[in-house]
Design a protein around this motif. Structure first.
Motif, PDB file in Angstrom:
ATOM      1  N   GLU A 141       0.865  -1.184   0.000  1.00  0.00           N
ATOM      2  CA  GLU A 141       0.000   0.000   0.000  1.00  0.00           C
ATOM      3  C   GLU A 141       0.898   1.228   0.000  1.00  0.00           C
ATOM      4  O   GLU A 141       1.827   1.326   0.803  1.00  0.00           O
ATOM      5  CB  GLU A 141      -0.896  -0.016   1.235  1.00  0.00           C
ATOM      6  N   GLU A 142       0.613   2.159  -0.897  1.00  0.00           N
ATOM      7  CA  GLU A 142       1.412   3.377  -0.986  1.00  0.00           C
ATOM      8  C   GLU A 142       0.525   4.528  -1.443  1.00  0.00           C
ATOM      9  O   GLU A 142      -0.476   4.320  -2.150  1.00  0.00           O
ATOM     10  CB  GLU A 142       2.588   3.196  -1.947  1.00  0.00           C
ATOM     11  N   GLY A 165       2.394   9.340  -4.982  1.00  0.00           N
ATOM     12  CA  GLY A 165       3.802   9.030  -5.206  1.00  0.00           C
ATOM     13  C   GLY A 165       4.056   7.556  -5.421  1.00  0.00           C
ATOM     14  O   GLY A 165       5.148   7.060  -5.127  1.00  0.00           O
ATOM     15  N   ALA A 166       3.063   6.836  -5.937  1.00  0.00           N
ATOM     16  CA  ALA A 166       3.184   5.384  -6.076  1.00  0.00           C
ATOM     17  C   ALA A 166       4.265   5.018  -7.096  1.00  0.00           C
ATOM     18  O   ALA A 166       4.342   5.608  -8.172  1.00  0.00           O
ATOM     19  CB  ALA A 166       1.851   4.783  -6.483  1.00  0.00           C
ATOM     20  N   MET A 176      -4.899  -1.261  -8.067  1.00  0.00           N
ATOM     21  CA  MET A 176      -6.142  -0.512  -7.910  1.00  0.00           C
ATOM     22  C   MET A 176      -5.889   0.702  -7.031  1.00  0.00           C
ATOM     23  O   MET A 176      -4.899   0.757  -6.300  1.00  0.00           O
ATOM     24  CB  MET A 176      -7.254  -1.388  -7.293  1.00  0.00           C
ATOM     25  N   ILE A 177      -6.777   1.681  -7.141  1.00  0.00           N
ATOM     26  CA  ILE A 177      -6.755   2.853  -6.273  1.00  0.00           C
ATOM     27  C   ILE A 177      -7.930   2.718  -5.303  1.00  0.00           C
ATOM     28  O   ILE A 177      -9.044   2.396  -5.709  1.00  0.00           O
ATOM     29  CB  ILE A 177      -6.888   4.169  -7.070  1.00  0.00           C
ATOM     30  N   PHE A 233      -5.077   5.854  -1.740  1.00  0.00           N
ATOM     31  CA  PHE A 233      -3.911   4.975  -1.716  1.00  0.00           C
ATOM     32  C   PHE A 233      -3.957   4.009  -2.890  1.00  0.00           C
ATOM     33  O   PHE A 233      -5.036   3.631  -3.352  1.00  0.00           O
ATOM     34  CB  PHE A 233      -3.861   4.183  -0.410  1.00  0.00           C
ATOM     35  N   ALA A 234      -2.777   3.653  -3.363  1.00  0.00           N
ATOM     36  CA  ALA A 234      -2.654   2.627  -4.396  1.00  0.00           C
ATOM     37  C   ALA A 234      -2.326   1.299  -3.733  1.00  0.00           C
ATOM     38  O   ALA A 234      -1.512   1.238  -2.810  1.00  0.00           O
ATOM     39  CB  ALA A 234      -1.567   2.994  -5.385  1.00  0.00           C
ATOM     40  N   ILE A 235      -3.000   0.240  -4.178  1.00  0.00           N
ATOM     41  CA  ILE A 235      -2.580  -1.116  -3.848  1.00  0.00           C
ATOM     42  C   ILE A 235      -1.720  -1.557  -5.022  1.00  0.00           C
ATOM     43  O   ILE A 235      -2.196  -1.671  -6.154  1.00  0.00           O
ATOM     44  CB  ILE A 235      -3.777  -2.050  -3.656  1.00  0.00           C
TER      45      ILE A 235
END
Length: 284
Positions: free
Chosen positions: A148-149, A153-154, A160-161, A255-257
């Motif tokens: 998770e980020e 800034g991923a 997925m978002i 967050f991006a996974i």
């Protein structure tokens, strides 16, 4: 005989499900321009617009609505034929890392389908914070990790978002306390910095509690109305509820996974697990 390109159909289905060219491109791991071109090619083949665009985004046009279910069926049938004809002869081992909060209901269907389809593959699962898992991948101790980020800034391969949301006990009132008690699973939790920044931006008094690396402890403390926490919307566990705007807590960033892979040539088993992950998320 006229035929339809399955690559174009898959792009169409993902765009229709996500209602966004940008998000679809992230899921398909291609540029937004490539997705737009694929949709345009399919529209040229079928002789009409598949999507309508307005200020709220995109939605299916009448032709797209007629195509959508049939396209899903064609993609599913293609997968079934491939599995029946080719079968599974994969062997080996895959070492996968998953954050604590995604290790339950979020990842379970993916791993179940993978194991059932590839009985000869040994799958090992390690849980940790996103920072810890990424370090393990960089060292070669893990083949793959889901992390998770912050979306802004991923750096990983976006799966997925998701929304980062405040959660509390069902019917609880911990969000009213001053200072606000906040429980995160670990001190290295990816959510820690944005949560603190959001609270300080609101001038909200807070204290961090129970960040001892144990998901069950955090869930129990929040479920007992002793603290609030931050969770991805898709992974909020049973017994906890997303706090509404009436709780007057600050907004949290998306967050991006993401998926990160170890350097070097990936094994066939690791490649197949990645395919299963994408397939499940594309259909969800």
């Amino acid at each position: 005989m006229q035929t339809l390109d399955l690559v174009l159909l898959r792009s169409f289905v993902v765009v229709a499900e996500k209602r966004s060219m940008t998000v679809a491109a992230q899921h398909l791991h291609v540029s937004q321009g490539a997705v737009s071109q694929q949709i345009k090619r399919l529209e040229d083949v079928l002789g009409g617009a598949l999507f309508l665009r307005d200020r709220r985004g995109i939605r299916l046009a009448p032709l797209g609505e007629r195509l959508f279910t049939k396209a899903q069926q064609m993609l599913t049938l293609n997968q079934q034929i491939w599995a029946d004809v080719k079968g599974s002869t994969l062997q080996g081992r895959v070492r996968l890392g998953v954050p604590y909060d995604l290790a339950g209901a979020w990842i379970a269907p993916i791993l179940k389908a993978f194991v059932e389809a590839n009985a000869q593959v040994e799958l090992s699962l390690k849980c940790g914070s996103s920072l810890e898992l990424k370090t393990e991948v960089d060292k070669g101790a893990l083949d793959l990790a889901i992390i998770e980020e912050a979306a802004a800034g991923a750096n990983g391969e976006c799966l997925m978002i998701d929304r980062l949301v405040w959660v509390g006990a069902s019917g609880g009132a911990a969000f009213l306390n001053t200072p606000l008690a906040v429980s995160l699973v670990a001190e290295t939790c990816a959510f820690r910095e944005p949560v603190i920044a959001a609270l300080e931006g609101q001038d909200r008094q807070w204290k961090m509690v129970f960040d001892n690396g144990n998901l069950e402890t955090t869930r129990a403390m929040v479920g007992s109305d002793l603290a609030v926490s931050a969770w991805l919307k898709s992974a909020v566990p049973p017994g906890l509820e997303i706090l509404s705007t009436e709780a007057n807590l600050p907004d949290l960033p998306p967050f991006a996974i993401s998926l990160v892979r170890s350097k070097g040539t990936a094994s066939a088993a690791a490649v197949e697990l990645v395919r299963h992950i994408h397939e499940h998320l594309d259909q969800s």
